[in-house]
Design an enzyme around this catalytic site. Structure first.
Site, mmCIF file in Angstrom:
data_model
loop_
_atom_site.group_PDB
_atom_site.id
_atom_site.type_symbol
_atom_site.label_atom_id
_atom_site.label_comp_id
_atom_site.label_asym_id
_atom_site.label_seq_id
_atom_site.Cartn_x
_atom_site.Cartn_y
_atom_site.Cartn_z
ATOM 1 C CG HIS A 94 -1.974 -0.980 1.321
ATOM 2 N ND1 HIS A 94 -2.231 -1.732 2.451
ATOM 3 C CD2 HIS A 94 -2.896 -1.369 0.402
ATOM 4 C CE1 HIS A 94 -3.261 -2.536 2.226
ATOM 5 N NE2 HIS A 94 -3.684 -2.334 0.986
ATOM 6 C CE LYS A 136 -11.754 -8.005 -0.052
ATOM 7 N NZ LYS A 136 -10.418 -7.431 0.049
ATOM 8 N NE ARG A 142 -2.565 -8.002 -4.007
ATOM 9 C CZ ARG A 142 -3.290 -8.320 -2.950
ATOM 10 N NH1 ARG A 142 -2.707 -8.460 -1.775
ATOM 11 N NH2 ARG A 142 -4.580 -8.518 -3.055
ATOM 12 C CB SER A 197 -4.578 -6.545 4.886
ATOM 13 O OG SER A 197 -4.122 -5.336 4.348
HETATM 14 O O1 PNS Z 1 -8.695 -2.963 0.592
HETATM 15 P P1 PNS Z 1 -9.913 -3.524 -0.059
HETATM 16 O O2 PNS Z 1 -10.700 -4.359 0.921
HETATM 17 O O3 PNS Z 1 -9.620 -4.238 -1.331
HETATM 18 O O4 PNS Z 1 -10.804 -2.249 -0.451
HETATM 19 C C1 PNS Z 1 -12.047 -2.413 -1.074
HETATM 20 C C2 PNS Z 1 -12.811 -1.088 -1.074
HETATM 21 C C3 PNS Z 1 -12.989 -0.580 0.328
HETATM 22 C C4 PNS Z 1 -12.058 -0.065 -1.894
HETATM 23 C C5 PNS Z 1 -14.189 -1.361 -1.742
HETATM 24 O O5 PNS Z 1 -14.800 -2.445 -1.129
HETATM 25 C C6 PNS Z 1 -15.118 -0.164 -1.684
HETATM 26 O O6 PNS Z 1 -15.002 0.731 -2.495
HETATM 27 N N1 PNS Z 1 -16.026 -0.177 -0.677
HETATM 28 C C7 PNS Z 1 -16.987 0.883 -0.467
HETATM 29 C C8 PNS Z 1 -18.391 0.421 -0.903
HETATM 30 C C9 PNS Z 1 -18.479 0.472 -2.411
HETATM 31 O O7 PNS Z 1 -18.462 1.534 -3.010
HETATM 32 N N2 PNS Z 1 -18.526 -0.740 -3.016
HETATM 33 C C10 PNS Z 1 -18.420 -0.909 -4.434
HETATM 34 C C11 PNS Z 1 -19.765 -0.989 -5.044
HETATM 35 S S1 PNS Z 1 -19.546 -1.052 -6.781
#
Ligand code: PNS
Length: 160
Positions: A17, A41, A91, A128
């Site tokens: 990150h 998740k 990745r 993570s």
């Molecule tokens: O680090 P991560 O868990 O891969 O991040 C994922 C994240 C937080 C970027 C993604 O889940 C997100 O944008 N969450 C907010 C809710 C949202 O907008 N979901 C997508 C709907 S299309």
């Protein structure tokens, strides 16, 4: 210059990150590192306050980067802070498959584009969730998380 948002759960933030944030800050004007308070998740292990603290600590030398947090949909938060470019790190193919789904939804719903940066090869194997598993079993995290937060991240995870 174009501004952009680098969103994630950051539970906890990794060296991968940090590399993405450093590289993004050289390309874009202002970079918002946006922590999703909740995750699609699982429930994050670190509190939102802890994750904000970790990210502020490891990015304090990056002057055009701001750490923020949001609830709900990312596109609604982007609208609120007037950003229309999302940066994601890739990745591997699994990341691409998952990110493509989100990128398409975000573009359909709000016209927001997503740009991908390839993870540096040094960080391809870091996630993570892997970090949580390693520390839970008592192994230190120097190869995986920035040194400034290693101890506090390890201490909390190893007491799990
Ligand atoms: O680090 P991560 O868990 O891969 O991040 C994922 C994240 C937080 C970027 C993604 O889940 C997100 O944008 N969450 C907010 C809710 C949202 O907008 N979901 C997508 C709907 S299309």
């Amino acid at each position: 210059m174009v501004n952009a948002i680098f969103p994630g759960t950051f539970d906890p933030p990794t060296l991968g990150h940090l590399d993405m944030m450093e590289r993004s800050s050289k390309i874009f004007g202002q970079v918002y590192v946006a922590i999703a308070s909740d995750s699609h998740k699982t429930q994050p292990y670190f509190t939102i306050e802890e994750r904000i603290g970790f990210l502020k600590t490891i990015t304090k030398q990056i002057l055009n980067l701001k750490v923020v947090n949001f609830d709900g949909l990312l596109i609604d938060f982007c609208d609120k802070i007037n950003i229309n470019l999302i940066i994601k790190g890739l990745r591997n193919c699994n990341d691409l498959e998952f990110e493509t789904m989100m990128a398409q939804a975000n573009r359909k719903l709000a016209g927001i584009e997503t740009l991908y940066l390839n993870a540096d090869e040094k960080y391809i194997g870091i996630s993570s969730s892997l970090i949580k598993e390693i520390a839970t079993h008592g192994k230190r995290l120097h190869h995986f998380v920035p040194s400034e937060i290693e101890e506090v991240v390890f201490n909390k995870l190893s007491k799990k």
